[in-house]
Design a protein around this motif. Structure first.
Motif, PDB file in Angstrom:
ATOM      1  N   SER A 159      62.550  82.656   6.983  1.00  0.00           N
ATOM      2  CA  SER A 159      62.654  83.608   5.879  1.00  0.00           C
ATOM      3  C   SER A 159      62.543  85.038   6.413  1.00  0.00           C
ATOM      4  O   SER A 159      63.243  85.930   5.941  1.00  0.00           O
ATOM      5  N   ILE A 160      61.734  85.224   7.429  1.00  0.00           N
ATOM      6  CA  ILE A 160      61.608  86.566   8.021  1.00  0.00           C
ATOM      7  C   ILE A 160      62.916  86.954   8.694  1.00  0.00           C
ATOM      8  O   ILE A 160      63.365  88.094   8.601  1.00  0.00           O
ATOM      9  N   CYS A 162      65.800  86.135   7.770  1.00  0.00           N
ATOM     10  CA  CYS A 162      66.728  86.561   6.716  1.00  0.00           C
ATOM     11  C   CYS A 162      66.406  87.973   6.245  1.00  0.00           C
ATOM     12  O   CYS A 162      67.296  88.796   6.033  1.00  0.00           O
ATOM     13  N   LEU A 163      65.132  88.246   6.107  1.00  0.00           N
ATOM     14  CA  LEU A 163      64.737  89.583   5.671  1.00  0.00           C
ATOM     15  C   LEU A 163      65.117  90.613   6.721  1.00  0.00           C
ATOM     16  O   LEU A 163      65.623  91.687   6.409  1.00  0.00           O
ATOM     17  N   GLU A 164      64.908  90.255   7.981  1.00  0.00           N
ATOM     18  CA  GLU A 164      65.302  91.169   9.055  1.00  0.00           C
ATOM     19  C   GLU A 164      66.812  91.334   9.102  1.00  0.00           C
ATOM     20  O   GLU A 164      67.321  92.373   9.508  1.00  0.00           O
ATOM     21  N   GLU A 168      67.192  91.038   0.706  1.00  0.00           N
ATOM     22  CA  GLU A 168      66.144  91.678  -0.082  1.00  0.00           C
ATOM     23  C   GLU A 168      64.952  90.754  -0.231  1.00  0.00           C
ATOM     24  O   GLU A 168      63.815  91.184  -0.238  1.00  0.00           O
ATOM     25  N   GLU A 169      65.251  89.509  -0.435  1.00  0.00           N
ATOM     26  CA  GLU A 169      64.185  88.551  -0.662  1.00  0.00           C
ATOM     27  C   GLU A 169      64.663  87.136  -0.387  1.00  0.00           C
ATOM     28  O   GLU A 169      65.861  86.857  -0.389  1.00  0.00           O
ATOM     29  N   TYR A 186      66.090  94.734  -7.907  1.00  0.00           N
ATOM     30  CA  TYR A 186      67.019  95.051  -6.822  1.00  0.00           C
ATOM     31  C   TYR A 186      68.270  95.710  -7.353  1.00  0.00           C
ATOM     32  O   TYR A 186      68.814  96.627  -6.748  1.00  0.00           O
ATOM     33  N   ARG A 253      56.517  84.738   1.857  1.00  0.00           N
ATOM     34  CA  ARG A 253      57.379  85.816   1.395  1.00  0.00           C
ATOM     35  C   ARG A 253      56.754  87.137   1.784  1.00  0.00           C
ATOM     36  O   ARG A 253      55.977  87.694   1.038  1.00  0.00           O
ATOM     37  N   ILE A 256      58.140  93.086   0.442  1.00  0.00           N
ATOM     38  CA  ILE A 256      59.207  94.052   0.695  1.00  0.00           C
ATOM     39  C   ILE A 256      58.573  95.415   0.599  1.00  0.00           C
ATOM     40  O   ILE A 256      58.065  95.794  -0.448  1.00  0.00           O
TER      41      ILE A 256
END
Lengths: 263, 154
Positions: A159-160, A162-164, A168-169, A186, A253, A256
């Motif tokens: 998940s990190i 993807c965020l990197e 957005e989430e 968003y 999660r 953000i």
């Protein structure tokens, strides 16, 4: 094309106005008749999840397009077989705000195509949600917020990642109405960015159908947030389940940072 | 049977499905999403689930019947079934899939075959329950009544 789309939206949403969970429909009617709706592109290989997501989004008065793969998403956005370029001749004039690359009115191969948010499943055969994310962020659609979803308890390294990668989430499926409130944040954030661009340019304000509505949308933020709150109150019965899931996902999660909502 | 009685019967039946764990709160979410503009939403989603699941169970049966079982493929099918059962709120099917996946990881052929039986059993049970529930709903609507909303304090 934009105008036709707007009247379609009006027809679509008239039927949604009967929805018994939206007591605010009267207040929102004025806003909807201006024809501005956020358009969400949903990408999921599961037919059931597509149907569910489509319904969740429509109930929240968003315009929805569903595709069943990353390839289809790229095709829809005009990114297949093309160099990703803002300067294509066909995307100028009639489509709105071509001078700025705002997420609300993204110029593209498809004239007038506007996508405000992309929601994609993570685990798909062929192109994964992550692959799609990377392709999007390397394209002319890079400013459109992307949310990645998964039915799995995905390890945080994924998940990190993807965020990197610019998401957005990372959201857990099945999505609920309460999750739609985050999505709204968003969308409003992207609107805020585009509005600061638009304010600089008076011509766009007058000539541009979309930007007029963008301004109105900013003014009507409160009613949007209220709508979100109404959805929450409808879900009181699920409070325990929601609480559980948020506790479970707290560690998965990462927060953000700096989410500025234009209120 | 008059409408009030039918409605009470439906409510009791639906509640029992939750109590017995066949359905979870996600199913309530589906019902909440249904409205006058799309009064068949739940029926449509359930139908999709049933069709999708039959196909997946067939694929699983075939995949586990191979001389050299491709566990990656098996796992992919179970992952799909887990996802769809989760999305519809078919809790017992979902839980059976979770167990199934752990045995796929171990590549344990006997255990996975047992899991397949378990998933099938749970699937046919919930299919039966859902169809019964939807039939009750249909009868109420046909008699001019409305479908009562279930509220459960989870």
């Amino acid at each position: 094309m934009e105008l036709m789309k707007s009247s379609d939206n009006i027809i679509q949403d008239r039927t949604q106005q009967q929805h018994k969970q939206e007591p605010e429909m009267q207040a929102q009617e004025g806003q909807q008749e201006q024809g501005h709706h956020f358009h969400v592109l949903a990408v999921d290989d599961s037919v059931i999840d597509r149907k569910l997501l489509e319904k969740l989004l429509k109930v929240s008065s968003y315009q929805v397009t569903c595709v069943d793969s990353g390839d289809k998403a790229l095709e829809y956005l005009g990114l297949l077989n093309n160099l990703d370029s803002d300067s294509t001749a066909s995307s100028s004039s009639s489509s709105s705000s071509s001078s700025n690359s705002s997420s609300c009115s993204q110029s593209s191969q498809r004239e007038g195509l506007k996508v405000n948010l992309i929601m994609t499943d993570f685990c798909m055969p062929g192109m994964s949600g992550y692959d799609l994310l990377k392709r999007l962020k390397g394209s002319s659609w890079k400013d459109v917020p992307v949310v990645v979803m998964s039915s799995e308890n995905v390890p945080s390294r994924i998940s990190i990642r993807c965020l990197e990668g610019g998401a957005e989430e990372f959201m857990l499926k099945p999505l609920q109405l309460s999750d739609l409130e985050k999505i709204e944040a968003y969308l409003l954030k992207s609107l805020h960015l585009s509005c600061t661009n638009i304010d600089k340019d008076d011509d766009d304000n007058n000539a541009d159908h979309n930007s007029d509505n963008n301004n109105d949308k900013v003014v009507n933020n409160d009613s949007n947030i209220d709508k979100g709150n109404n959805s929450t109150s409808m879900n009181n019965n699920f409070s325990k389940r929601k609480a559980l899931s948020s506790e479970d996902t707290e560690s998965r999660r990462p927060k953000i940072k700096g989410l500025a909502v234009a209120i | 049977m008059e409408v009030g009685q039918m409605q009470r019967r439906l409510v009791d039946y639906t509640k029992s499905l939750f109590m017995e764990g066949f359905l979870d709160a996600q199913f309530l979410q589906l019902q909440q999403l249904q409205d006058e503009s799309n009064p068949d939403f739940v029926v449509e989603v359930v139908s999709l689930f049933l069709d999708d699941s039959e196909k997946l169970l067939n694929d699983l049966t075939m995949a586990l019947d191979q001389p050299n079982v491709d566990f990656k493929k098996v796992d992919a099918h179970v992952h799909q079934l887990k996802g769809s059962s989760s999305s519809i709120g078919a809790q017992r099917v979902k839980n059976a899939c979770i167990a199934f996946r752990s045995f796929c990881e171990e590549q344990n052929i006997d255990a996975t075959l047992r899991c397949l039986q378990q998933v099938k059993q749970e699937y046919y049970l919930v299919k039966n329950k859902l169809e019964t529930m939807l039939r009750l709903e249909q009868q109420i609507v046909a008699a001019g009544g409305s479908i009562p909303m279930i509220e459960l304090g989870f």
